[in-house]
Design a protein around this motif. Sequence first.
Motif, PDB file in Angstrom:
ATOM      1  N   LEU A  15      -5.865  -3.982   2.162  1.00 56.82           N
ATOM      2  CA  LEU A  15      -5.978  -3.814   0.716  1.00 56.82           C
ATOM      3  C   LEU A  15      -5.266  -4.947  -0.020  1.00 56.82           C
ATOM      4  N   ARG A  16      -5.712  -5.204  -1.227  1.00 49.87           N
ATOM      5  CA  ARG A  16      -5.163  -6.307  -2.010  1.00 49.87           C
ATOM      6  C   ARG A  16      -3.897  -5.884  -2.755  1.00 49.87           C
ATOM      7  N   THR A  17      -2.950  -6.790  -2.828  1.00 49.27           N
ATOM      8  CA  THR A  17      -1.737  -6.579  -3.634  1.00 49.27           C
ATOM      9  C   THR A  17      -1.637  -7.585  -4.772  1.00 49.27           C
ATOM     10  N   ASP A  18      -2.492  -8.617  -4.750  1.00 49.39           N
ATOM     11  CA  ASP A  18      -2.372  -9.701  -5.724  1.00 49.39           C
ATOM     12  C   ASP A  18      -2.878  -9.320  -7.115  1.00 49.39           C
ATOM     13  N   LEU A  19      -3.547  -8.173  -7.235  1.00 48.42           N
ATOM     14  CA  LEU A  19      -4.050  -7.752  -8.544  1.00 48.42           C
ATOM     15  C   LEU A  19      -3.042  -6.902  -9.309  1.00 48.42           C
ATOM     16  N   THR A  39       0.820  -1.208   0.000  1.00 55.35           N
ATOM     17  CA  THR A  39       0.000   0.000   0.000  1.00 55.35           C
ATOM     18  C   THR A  39       0.858   1.264   0.000  1.00 55.35           C
ATOM     19  N   ARG A  50      -3.482  -1.341 -10.948  1.00 49.58           N
ATOM     20  CA  ARG A  50      -4.208  -2.070  -9.887  1.00 49.58           C
ATOM     21  C   ARG A  50      -3.369  -2.118  -8.609  1.00 49.58           C
ATOM     22  N   HIS A  51      -2.906  -0.970  -8.231  1.00 49.79           N
ATOM     23  CA  HIS A  51      -2.004  -0.856  -7.073  1.00 49.79           C
ATOM     24  C   HIS A  51      -2.768  -0.303  -5.873  1.00 49.79           C
ATOM     25  N   PRO A  52      -2.620  -0.881  -4.682  1.00 47.77           N
ATOM     26  CA  PRO A  52      -3.350  -0.402  -3.502  1.00 47.77           C
ATOM     27  C   PRO A  52      -2.841   0.953  -3.010  1.00 47.77           C
ATOM     28  N   GLN A  82     -12.420  -3.215  -6.256  1.00 48.54           N
ATOM     29  CA  GLN A  82     -11.356  -4.212  -6.389  1.00 48.54           C
ATOM     30  C   GLN A  82     -10.562  -4.378  -5.096  1.00 48.54           C
ATOM     31  N   GLY A  83     -10.957  -3.670  -4.042  1.00 49.81           N
ATOM     32  CA  GLY A  83     -10.236  -3.762  -2.764  1.00 49.81           C
ATOM     33  C   GLY A  83      -8.891  -3.071  -2.796  1.00 49.81           C
ATOM     34  N   LEU A  84      -8.803  -1.943  -3.533  1.00 54.78           N
ATOM     35  CA  LEU A  84      -7.511  -1.291  -3.753  1.00 54.78           C
ATOM     36  C   LEU A  84      -7.374   0.073  -3.083  1.00 54.78           C
TER      37      LEU A  84
END
Length: 360
Positions: free
Chosen positions: A342-346, A130, A161-163, A186-188
Amino acid sequence: MSDEFIHIDHERRRGRAASTNRAGRFERFDRVDVSDGWAPDSPATIRTEVRLEAPRSAITRNSSPDVPFDRSINPYRGCEHGCIYCFARPSHAWLGMSAGLDFETRLVARPGIGKVLARELARRSYRPATIAIGTNTDPYQPIEGRHRVMREVLEVLAEHRHPVGIVTKGTLIERDLDILSEMAGQGLVHVGVSVTTLDPALSRRMEPRVPAPARRIATIRALAEAGVPVRVMASPMVPGLTDSELERILSEAAEAGAQAASWIMLRLPREVAGLFEDWLKEHYPDRAGRVLGHLRDMHGGALYEAEWGKRMRGTGPYAEMLDMRFRVALKRLGLSRDLPALRTDLFRVPPRAGDQLSLF
């Protein structure tokens, strides 16, 4: 260099919080305005100046053990919001300018930072985590409406697609709900909105170019309705001046849709201590002794101590009481301390013109 503060005429600094403009701590000489008889009797009002900087880097790293991020982006240097308590004021000294009025009026915008950020995110060695924005100066301060540097950064982060975690007092963030709502889906992204007081008169004196408190509560509602996770930041709490409002701030923010909350005690590093004490004696002389006395009680006799783990809250009975009130209100209002991770896998580096496309 003299330790005296040279106060600038109130009419010249109308709409500003700081009353002085002492030279930065790295400068050899101070500057003092002296009439030579040729200048007009009424000097011009101090206006905001914006200088453009061609950024060489975008992401700043830190290793502070008491903050929940290790990287950040600063679209601007200095902040027109002019909050007298702002702990970022001393950073202006690195630019050869004052933490006082220079910080509020001599600003630096960094257009083009989006391209620099895209290059940094494309490095093979880069690993996503993040990115925090707004932890130094506000990315949605008034000049963002003209320079759109924060918008530029958001567009790059969304494309990758970076948090990102954003902290702001600026209602201009509502302009970017198109990007923020998509990233939230997208949870970002999550956003922290700072509400220091609900008293509009106190707010106008203490943070002169920040949107009114009720308008910030409305921004929390707009973000929540757009699906963006929001945390209300009751920060900083000024003992003896704003701390009585803690529960009401949390309650109004929860009603507007905030999911989480946090608080930080007033911090007065370096030049900020003198600037805030000066402001307090000008606007609230009857409370100055009480406010400063509480701060000294929480910091071992000093107005501030920078030790990790203590600088954000202070120590002692007063700080413990405020934290207890916060925890009780949190439970009563159904607020959390933290927003979802937050997601990092995207994360992805989008293809550029001329890149060979994958067959799979």
